[in-house]
Design an enzyme around this catalytic site. Structure first.
Site, PDB file in Angstrom:
ATOM      1  N   SER A  33       1.210  -1.060   0.581  1.00 54.56           N
ATOM      2  CA  SER A  33       0.175   0.374   0.108  1.00 54.56           C
ATOM      3  C   SER A  33       0.859   0.948   0.009  1.00 54.56           C
ATOM      4  CB  SER A  33      -0.993  -0.325   1.158  1.00 54.56           C
ATOM      5  OG  SER A  33      -2.170   0.660   0.950  1.00 54.56           O
ATOM      6  N   GLU A  56      -1.687  -2.453  -8.160  1.00 58.20           N
ATOM      7  CA  GLU A  56      -2.811  -2.908  -7.436  1.00 58.20           C
ATOM      8  C   GLU A  56      -3.186  -1.265  -6.671  1.00 58.20           C
ATOM      9  OE1 GLU A  56      -3.163  -2.836  -3.466  1.00 58.20           O
ATOM     10  OE2 GLU A  56      -1.445  -2.285  -4.067  1.00 58.20           O
ATOM     11  N   HIS A  72      -4.766  -5.618  -1.899  1.00 60.29           N
ATOM     12  CA  HIS A  72      -5.732  -5.468  -0.376  1.00 60.29           C
ATOM     13  C   HIS A  72      -6.540  -5.690  -0.908  1.00 60.29           C
ATOM     14  CE1 HIS A  72      -3.384  -1.155  -0.566  1.00 60.29           C
ATOM     15  NE2 HIS A  72      -3.596  -0.792   0.158  1.00 60.29           N
TER      16      HIS A  72
END
Length: 310
Positions: free
Chosen positions: A119, A215, A280
């Site tokens: 992330s 992502e 995620h």
């Protein structure tokens, strides 16, 4: 260009290894930290929370402590000779505020260690690649809700850390958006972070000859389009070898996203595989960055030339 060359692999972990747990981005609830530490202890590791891991910034509640303290936790852990690995407790936001405070000369001199996160931690993956020439692991957060509740995510990370030869082939079974096979060095992470990082001192100049893993979370289709278009216009995708698309939680209907991916990436003329199962999502796979590999979009597999860790 950085992505064309395999990076330096850290040593795998052994029972009893000391691992530091840091919070370089957002704040982490104490109960989640404790749950993550319990999992790591169950692997016969010696997890050590850093001094500021439970801090809250005095003014900005989206940050885990001050920029200086978050940077100090990472640098102290990395430079400690008895620490074998540094695991991030969570992502969120904040790495870009502290990454320029790190002494990269000192961290590089401390030698290669295992680094895990995802992330917002994408900005640190980029920095470790460009400033330390280091293989890193895009893997679950040690105090992440998806990690502490999901056996698949735990087992894939554990295998990567202790028995990396057992996970040289990473199989998602996702469909091919563009069929074919490609070889290159893995890189990537959170799309919006890669776009935001563009042009900063620690970001690589592009993904040439790389296998790009992308992502994101909570980004509407038009914002994903915007990030992809920014990178395309900057020439960042020039010469990319292949692309794997991970999870897109809370990004809207996937059919709408697929149309964006086909429009923005389909014309690159390289294999693209969807739904690769990292990022995620529940049961997120651990993806090494900085290793040479083959991406088979038709089979939905990523096969590493050698284990991620020595």
């Amino acid at each position: 260009m950085m992505s064309t060359t395999p990076l330096n692999r850290p040593a795998r972990l052994a029972p009893g290894a000391r691992v530091a747990v840091i919070a370089p981005s957002g704040p982490v609830p104490e109960e989640r930290i404790q749950a993550g530490l319990d999992i790591l202890r169950g692997w016969d590791l010696d997890p050590v929370p850093t001094p500021h891991v439970l801090d809250r910034h005095p003014r900005f509640d989206y940050l885990a402590g001050t920029d200086a303290d978050r940077a100090a936790d990472l640098q102290s852990a990395w430079c400690a000779p008895d620490v074998d690995a540094v695991l991030c407790a969570r992502g969120g936001y904040g790495v870009q505020r502290m990454v320029d405070l790190l002494d990269w000369d000192a961290m590089r001199a401390a030698g290669p260690k295992v680094f895990v996160g995802f992330s917002d931690i994408t900005a640190l993956h980029e920095a470790f690649a460009t400033r330390a020439g280091l293989v890193t692991l895009h893997g679950p957060a040690a105090a992440g809700a998806d990690f502490i509740k999901n056996a698949r995510a735990q087992e894939h990370l554990r295998a990567t850390l202790f028995e990396p030869e057992s996970v040289r082939t990473i199989a998602s079974g996702g469909p091919a958006l563009v069929p074919g096979r490609a070889r290159g060095v893995t890189l990537g992470g959170c799309l919006s972070l890669l776009a935001t990082d563009l042009g900063t001192p620690h970001a690589r100049a592009g993904a040439r000859d790389g296998l790009l893993m992308l992502e994101d979370v909570g980004e509407a289709a038009y914002r994903i389009d915007r990030s992809l278009t920014q990178l395309l216009r900057a020439g960042w995708f020039d010469g990319v070898a292949g692309i794997a698309l991970g999870s897109w939680e809370r990004c809207g209907p996937y059919e709408k996203l697929r149309a964006v991916f086909a429009d923005r990436l389909g014309g690159l003329g390289v294999p693209v595989v969807e739904e690769f199962g990292f990022g995620h999502c529940e049961g997120a796979l651990t993806i090494p960055f900085g290793v040479r590999a083959e991406l088979d979009a038709d089979a939905g597999t990523l096969t590493l030339d050698e284990p991620a860790l020595r």
